[in-house]
Design an enzyme around this catalytic site. Structure first.
Site, PDB file in Angstrom:
ATOM      1  N   PHE A   1       0.876  -1.185   0.000  1.00 58.22           N
ATOM      2  CA  PHE A   1       0.000   0.000   0.000  1.00 58.22           C
ATOM      3  C   PHE A   1       0.903   1.221   0.000  1.00 58.22           C
ATOM      4  O   PHE A   1       1.773   1.344   0.870  1.00 58.22           O
ATOM      5  CB  PHE A   1      -0.893   0.061   1.244  1.00 58.22           C
ATOM      6  CG  PHE A   1      -1.623   1.385   1.371  1.00 58.22           C
ATOM      7  CD1 PHE A   1      -2.943   1.512   0.965  1.00 58.22           C
ATOM      8  CD2 PHE A   1      -0.976   2.513   1.890  1.00 58.22           C
ATOM      9  CE1 PHE A   1      -3.606   2.740   1.065  1.00 58.22           C
ATOM     10  CE2 PHE A   1      -1.637   3.744   1.990  1.00 58.22           C
ATOM     11  CZ  PHE A   1      -2.953   3.849   1.571  1.00 58.22           C
ATOM     12  N   GLU A   2       0.684   2.099  -0.949  1.00 58.67           N
ATOM     13  CA  GLU A   2       1.392   3.385  -0.933  1.00 58.67           C
ATOM     14  C   GLU A   2       0.513   4.391  -1.653  1.00 58.67           C
ATOM     15  O   GLU A   2      -0.056   4.074  -2.703  1.00 58.67           O
ATOM     16  CB  GLU A   2       2.698   3.324  -1.747  1.00 58.67           C
ATOM     17  CG  GLU A   2       3.876   2.703  -1.071  1.00 58.67           C
ATOM     18  CD  GLU A   2       5.115   2.649  -1.985  1.00 58.67           C
ATOM     19  OE1 GLU A   2       4.958   2.634  -3.232  1.00 58.67           O
ATOM     20  OE2 GLU A   2       6.218   2.625  -1.451  1.00 58.67           O
ATOM     21  N   ILE A   3       0.405   5.577  -1.092  1.00 57.21           N
ATOM     22  CA  ILE A   3      -0.055   6.727  -1.863  1.00 57.21           C
ATOM     23  C   ILE A   3       1.117   7.695  -1.794  1.00 57.21           C
ATOM     24  O   ILE A   3       1.617   7.975  -0.692  1.00 57.21           O
ATOM     25  CB  ILE A   3      -1.333   7.358  -1.283  1.00 57.21           C
ATOM     26  CG1 ILE A   3      -2.453   6.318  -1.216  1.00 57.21           C
ATOM     27  CG2 ILE A   3      -1.768   8.563  -2.115  1.00 57.21           C
ATOM     28  CD1 ILE A   3      -3.724   6.811  -0.537  1.00 57.21           C
TER      29      ILE A   3
END
Ligand code: GDP
Ligand code: MN
Length: 354
Positions: A240-242
């Site tokens: 998960f990365e933004i």
């Protein structure tokens, strides 16, 4: 980014706003220049279908952000048909260039092969895999400069088989943009040392050669317990990365990646993109440009981030069991993140420590 009138489009809806409890028919605000991005094989189609469905249900059906799919092999018709039908925004399919998915010429093939055999003997997860190493190197150094990605400023990485457990009542991309955030996470933990025995040596060398890239108000305290001498193995979980694509495309990040890449650890060890991204963010970004999304509830095998705070979970219609929240357990680094940042832990964290 676009001109946003905050009066017209509040960044986050509060439970008192009309529409908060029934998002159906509610349109999101204006978009920023951002896309979802997924690296996947054709065989991942049904697992990525599940992930997309949840991202769309919980968030993107109101915003219709684009989705970029990347693969080292051409995507087949089934993959394209299924994913296009599920995505509410435009879909794009990219084939990764050979020089972004392969051995650089300075790698000693014999040495790399011996490492894989040795890691196989020692039963290190993915230790014998060539493709996993290409994947980690691609995610570390190349996805953000893939031609399709050059059109965007922010990305949100989504992997097959992940889950989102709560409604998202605002636009996380716009949150990043309006608050000057460059990197974000929901789960953090300790890396498996056998996969990165000399990573910190490489990082130390980079810091010596490029002091100009090290942020003054950095998060060294998140990475090291002795002021930088040794790595404590803490990292943000990068499935998960933004984050900001402009930051990854900056001279600082490219110098960092190229320096690490030259040292060969993607192949002579099994460096993951998670510690590589995390160390970069912690050293080269000021603390306040890294964000923890407590309100984005997430699962990737085997860990869950279920928001701390019962009221929040009810307001956001979460379906995760708070007992599974990993944040405050012993193997998570999120407590340390809060301490390093002088942030107060959310109410109720003591109930989720085991
Ligand atoms: P893990 O989360 O570390 O166990 O690794 P995954 O198997 O989930 O791989 C990470 C991401 O890379 C996922 O989005 C996979 O679909 C993708 N991936 C892994 N290996 C390959 C590969 O050989 N080719 C392609 N195209 N994608 C891959
Ligand atoms: Mn995965």
């Amino acid at each position: 980014g676009p001109n946003i009138d905050p009066a017209e489009y509040p960044l986050a809806m509060t439970p008192n706003d009309p529409g908060f409890h029934d998002l159906s028919g509610i349109k999101g605000g204006p978009r920023v220049n951002a896309t979802f991005v997924t690296l996947a094989r054709n065989s991942d189609v049904w697992e990525i279908a599940k992930s997309i469905r949840q991202v769309e249900d919980r968030f993107n059906r109101r915003y219709n952000y684009d989705w970029v799919f990347l693969n080292d092999q051409p995507f087949d018709d089934t993959f394209k048909k299924v994913t296009t039908s599920l995505c509410s925004g435009k879909t794009h399919y990219g084939l990764i260039a050979e020089e972004h998915w392969g051995f650089p010429d300075f790698i000693d093939q014999e040495k790399a092969k011996k490492v894989r055999e040795d890691m196989h003997e020692r039963k290190i997860i993915y230790g014998d895999s060539i493709s996993y190493r290409h994947m980690c190197r691609f995610e570390s150094g190349f996805f953000f400069r893939q031609p399709l990605m050059m059109n965007y400023e922010y990305y949100w990485r989504v992997e097959p088989s992940v889950e989102l457990f709560c409604d998202i009542h605002y636009d996380p991309f716009r949150f990043m943009h309006e608050n000057g955030k460059k990197y974000s996470f929901v789960l953090s933990l300790y890396e498996y040392i056998e996969t990165i025995p000399t990573l910190w040596d490489s990082v130390t060398k980079f810091m010596k050669n490029h002091p100009e890239h090290i942020a003054e108000d950095n998060s060294m305290g998140f990475l090291s317990d002795d002021g930088g001498k040794t790595y404590n193995k803490c990292h943000f979980w990068s499935n998960f990365e933004i984050g900001s694509l402009s930051w990854l495309r900056s001279k600082a990040y490219i110098d960092y990646f190229e320096s690490l890449d030259r040292d060969g650890g993607f192949f002579y060890e099994r460096w993951g993109d998670a510690p590589v991204h995390s160390i970069a963010a912690a050293l080269m970004l000021p603390k306040d440009q890294i964000h923890f999304f407590n309100d984005i509830a997430y699962y990737h095998v085997p860990f869950t981030h279920c928001p701390t705070g019962e009221k929040l979970r009810m307001d956001l219609k979460c379906h995760c069991d708070p007992k599974n929240n990993f944040d405050w357990k012993g193997y998570s680094c999120t407590s340390r993140y809060f301490e390093v940042n002088g942030k107060e832990k959310p109410e109720g964290w003591q109930d989720q420590t085991d």
